[in-house]
Write a protein that holds these residues in place. Sequence first.
Motif, short mmCIF file in Angstrom:
data_model
loop_
_atom_site.label_atom_id
_atom_site.label_comp_id
_atom_site.label_asym_id
_atom_site.label_seq_id
_atom_site.Cartn_x
_atom_site.Cartn_y
_atom_site.Cartn_z
N SER A 196 0.78 -1.22 -0.07
CA SER A 196 -0.02 -0.09 0.00
C SER A 196 0.97 1.27 -0.02
O SER A 196 2.12 0.94 0.57
CB SER A 196 -0.99 0.06 1.24
N CYS A 197 0.32 2.13 -0.39
CA CYS A 197 1.21 3.56 -0.59
C CYS A 197 0.21 4.60 -1.02
O CYS A 197 -1.05 4.67 -1.29
CB CYS A 197 2.10 3.57 -1.81
N LEU A 198 0.48 5.97 -0.60
CA LEU A 198 -0.31 7.09 -0.68
C LEU A 198 0.22 7.61 -2.13
O LEU A 198 1.24 7.98 -2.11
CB LEU A 198 0.02 8.09 0.41
N LEU A 199 -0.64 7.71 -2.98
CA LEU A 199 -0.56 8.10 -4.32
C LEU A 199 -1.14 9.50 -4.42
O LEU A 199 -2.52 9.46 -4.39
CB LEU A 199 -0.69 7.53 -5.46
N ARG A 218 -4.46 9.80 -2.06
CA ARG A 218 -5.31 8.51 -1.81
C ARG A 218 -4.33 7.50 -1.79
O ARG A 218 -3.85 7.36 -2.18
CB ARG A 218 -6.49 8.40 -3.37
N ILE A 219 -5.14 6.25 -0.91
CA ILE A 219 -4.48 5.10 -0.52
C ILE A 219 -4.74 4.06 -1.65
O ILE A 219 -5.83 4.09 -2.03
CB ILE A 219 -4.77 4.74 0.61
N GLY A 247 -4.72 -16.68 0.74
CA GLY A 247 -4.74 -17.95 1.25
C GLY A 247 -4.86 -19.13 0.07
O GLY A 247 -4.34 -20.13 0.30
N ALA A 248 -4.97 -18.74 -0.97
CA ALA A 248 -4.92 -19.80 -2.11
C ALA A 248 -4.09 -19.19 -3.37
O ALA A 248 -3.72 -20.02 -3.93
CB ALA A 248 -6.47 -19.98 -2.62
N GLN A 249 -4.10 -17.76 -3.76
CA GLN A 249 -3.66 -17.57 -4.69
C GLN A 249 -2.93 -16.04 -4.59
O GLN A 249 -3.17 -15.33 -3.66
CB GLN A 249 -4.33 -17.61 -5.99
N TYR A 250 -1.97 -15.59 -5.33
CA TYR A 250 -1.27 -14.27 -5.38
C TYR A 250 -2.32 -13.43 -6.28
O TYR A 250 -2.69 -13.87 -7.51
CB TYR A 250 0.15 -14.44 -6.00
N LEU A 251 -2.70 -12.38 -5.72
CA LEU A 251 -3.74 -11.45 -6.47
C LEU A 251 -3.01 -10.60 -7.15
O LEU A 251 -1.92 -9.88 -7.05
CB LEU A 251 -4.61 -10.95 -5.53
N SER A 252 -3.61 -9.92 -8.20
CA SER A 252 -3.31 -8.89 -9.08
C SER A 252 -4.17 -7.57 -9.01
O SER A 252 -3.99 -6.63 -9.51
CB SER A 252 -3.35 -9.19 -10.60
N VAL A 253 -5.25 -7.87 -8.17
CA VAL A 253 -6.30 -6.59 -7.96
C VAL A 253 -5.47 -5.64 -7.18
O VAL A 253 -4.57 -5.52 -6.62
CB VAL A 253 -7.35 -7.04 -7.05
N VAL A 254 -5.75 -4.42 -7.73
CA VAL A 254 -5.57 -3.09 -7.26
C VAL A 254 -6.59 -1.98 -7.04
O VAL A 254 -7.28 -2.12 -7.72
CB VAL A 254 -4.65 -2.30 -8.40
N GLU A 255 -6.55 -1.50 -5.84
CA GLU A 255 -7.89 -0.81 -5.22
C GLU A 255 -7.49 0.39 -4.65
O GLU A 255 -6.29 0.67 -4.26
CB GLU A 255 -8.56 -1.41 -4.31
N VAL A 256 -8.19 1.63 -4.89
CA VAL A 256 -7.92 2.84 -4.36
C VAL A 256 -8.96 3.10 -3.25
O VAL A 256 -10.05 3.15 -3.53
CB VAL A 256 -7.70 4.17 -5.32
N ASN A 286 -16.17 9.13 0.20
CA ASN A 286 -17.51 8.15 0.20
C ASN A 286 -17.34 7.16 0.76
O ASN A 286 -18.11 5.94 0.97
CB ASN A 286 -17.73 7.89 -1.33
N ASN A 287 -16.06 6.80 1.71
CA ASN A 287 -15.61 5.44 2.38
C ASN A 287 -15.99 4.38 1.58
O ASN A 287 -16.65 3.40 2.02
CB ASN A 287 -16.35 5.68 3.71
N CYS A 288 -15.29 4.16 0.45
CA CYS A 288 -15.60 2.88 -0.22
C CYS A 288 -14.15 2.67 -1.13
O CYS A 288 -13.29 3.64 -1.36
CB CYS A 288 -16.61 2.99 -1.17
N TRP A 289 -13.86 1.54 -1.43
CA TRP A 289 -12.74 1.16 -2.06
C TRP A 289 -13.11 1.12 -3.83
O TRP A 289 -14.14 0.43 -4.04
CB TRP A 289 -12.13 -0.07 -2.00
N ARG A 290 -12.42 1.80 -4.84
CA ARG A 290 -12.68 1.36 -6.24
C ARG A 290 -11.53 0.42 -6.83
O ARG A 290 -10.34 1.00 -6.56
CB ARG A 290 -13.08 2.87 -6.73
N LYS A 291 -11.91 0.02 -7.79
CA LYS A 291 -10.73 -0.71 -8.51
C LYS A 291 -10.05 0.15 -9.36
O LYS A 291 -10.76 0.75 -10.31
CB LYS A 291 -11.31 -2.32 -9.22
#
Length: 608
Positions: free
Chosen positions: A551-554, A557-558, A566-575, A580-585
């Motif tokens: 994680s990083c501040l860009l 925004r974080i 627990g099963a796989q390495y993820l490529s997902v990236v969220e900001v 609005n207290n939500c995460w967007r891909k």
Amino acid sequence: MSGCDQKCETSKDNVSQNSVDEGLPRELSQLSLSSGSSPEEFHCNKGHSEATLKNIFTYYQSQKLCDVVLIAAGVRIPSHKIVLASCSEYFAAMFTGSLQEAKLSEITLERVDPQALRTLVHYCYTGIIELSEETVEVLLSTATLLQLHVVTSTCCDYLEKQLDPCNCLGIALFAEQQSCLNLHKAAMDYTHQHFVQVVKNEEFLCLTEAQLEILLKSDDLNVVTEENVFESLMLWVQHDLANRQKHLPNLLKLIKLPLLSSEYLIDKVEAACGNVSECQPLIMEAVKWHLLPERRSLLFSHRTRPRTSTIGRLLAIGGMDGYKGANNMEMYDPRTNTWTPFMRMGTRRLQFGVGVIHNKLIVVGGRDGLKTLNTVECFDLTSLSWSTLASLNTHRHGLGVAVLGDGPNSPIYAVGGHDGWIYLNSVERWDSCSRSWTLVAPMAGARSTCGVAALGGRLYAAGGRDSGACLRSVECYDPATNHWAACAPMTRRRGGVSVCASAGYLYALGGHEAPANAVGGRLACVERYDPATDTWVLLARLSYGRDAMGSCLLGNRIVAVGGYDGAQYLSVVEVYDSENNCWRKLSSLSTGRAGAAVVAIPPPRNIF
């Protein structure tokens, strides 16, 4: 069978399908089906349409069989209603509806360029039109009026190819007037991308206040710093100072003054605008942003939200990718929302830490897959070259790394970790002047895979693991006293947690509660620490439960990158959208990775 004539033989069962395939009228297919049981024959002249239209064009050229005369600025253009109506919705409505023009043999078109009209009528007969820089705009406006959509689109494509810093603003305005939305967007995108060059041209200096306001509002201006935007505003004002100075207060509101350096505020902004009373509150707001960083959460506005090009780029470095571990980097560009391959590390490292100082990446510790490292490497983002720095005093992987301060000589801290035998509570500091690592006060407890971040001039270490289990505890280091103090614990135990500081708060993302090798137990919950009240509150959850994410501040925004569920390495990236207290891909990594070091780097200087 010869020439363009083609003999088509078919049975009753498939003549209807062949009629459709060859473009024949349905009546012909029905006629062939209604005849006797013997196979039918018919001829399909594929050149019929072209030859017929060519003959009609010959009649147009010789002005024979014409049934309407178009008149523009006194110029008479005889033509055929059926041809015009077949190509133009405008003429189709005129000649087939109840309008008076349907019965007239001469029709005058007001405010239409006669040469453009003649060219477009010629197009209706031939499908050919010649475009040039001198004629394209009048052809586009006339084709838009006559609803010749293919010509309109062709003209827009031509103008888009001609975009240049000296004409893009004019083309954008023209496209808006003609309701050519795609061309308008393309011209504005080009203007934003080449903003620094655009402001040097006459079109920019001739903008109205309203037009300039729309431009300055955009967060997509491609600039290195906000100084470029302020200087463009002053260039516009100085071009006609007597008439434009009155607009300065309204337009200065669109400049992100708090994001300018304090020196630039005093030396440039105050000198240029300080004598305008309406501008003084804006300058004071920016000064407070610099003098009272602990109150920035109360000062947030659109002026404190950086433009996309000034927030820099994001680097995802190394980590586990499902094989032996990655030693490559990927770079994220927020302007295009894309990840691209960057450079490779000098050696393969896992569970390492990275800090950024003065356009340099400092890569610290980790393990190479076999042994724990104490080596430190430096990657120069300007020269794109690697060098070696002095080694840590202690071998450590699973450590946390943070830079305390934002100056060129700010110290780097390497916190905790594991030396291959035991969990560590020791902490080391890199001094760029002496170019050496020295031990500072240790933490109260040992911790590895903890989250480490700098906030308010202090260093925070949260969660992680010790020899027993995952931790909730949080400690804070004050460099002035060389002392660690306990803070309020997190609401959840978090090993492999990612920690990031933003706007006066500390954020803890994901992690695991159970042993790292256990199935499940990965956390999606996120919590925020307020140092003023020494309390944690839960926020919106991540889309996936995972640990070992970066994680990083860009900008402001974080961004949360990758991780292991627990099963796989993820490529997902969220900001994280704090408003609005939500995460967007965002756009995903090219490959899944966990334990990557994620850092923000300055924007490249050659973005023009």
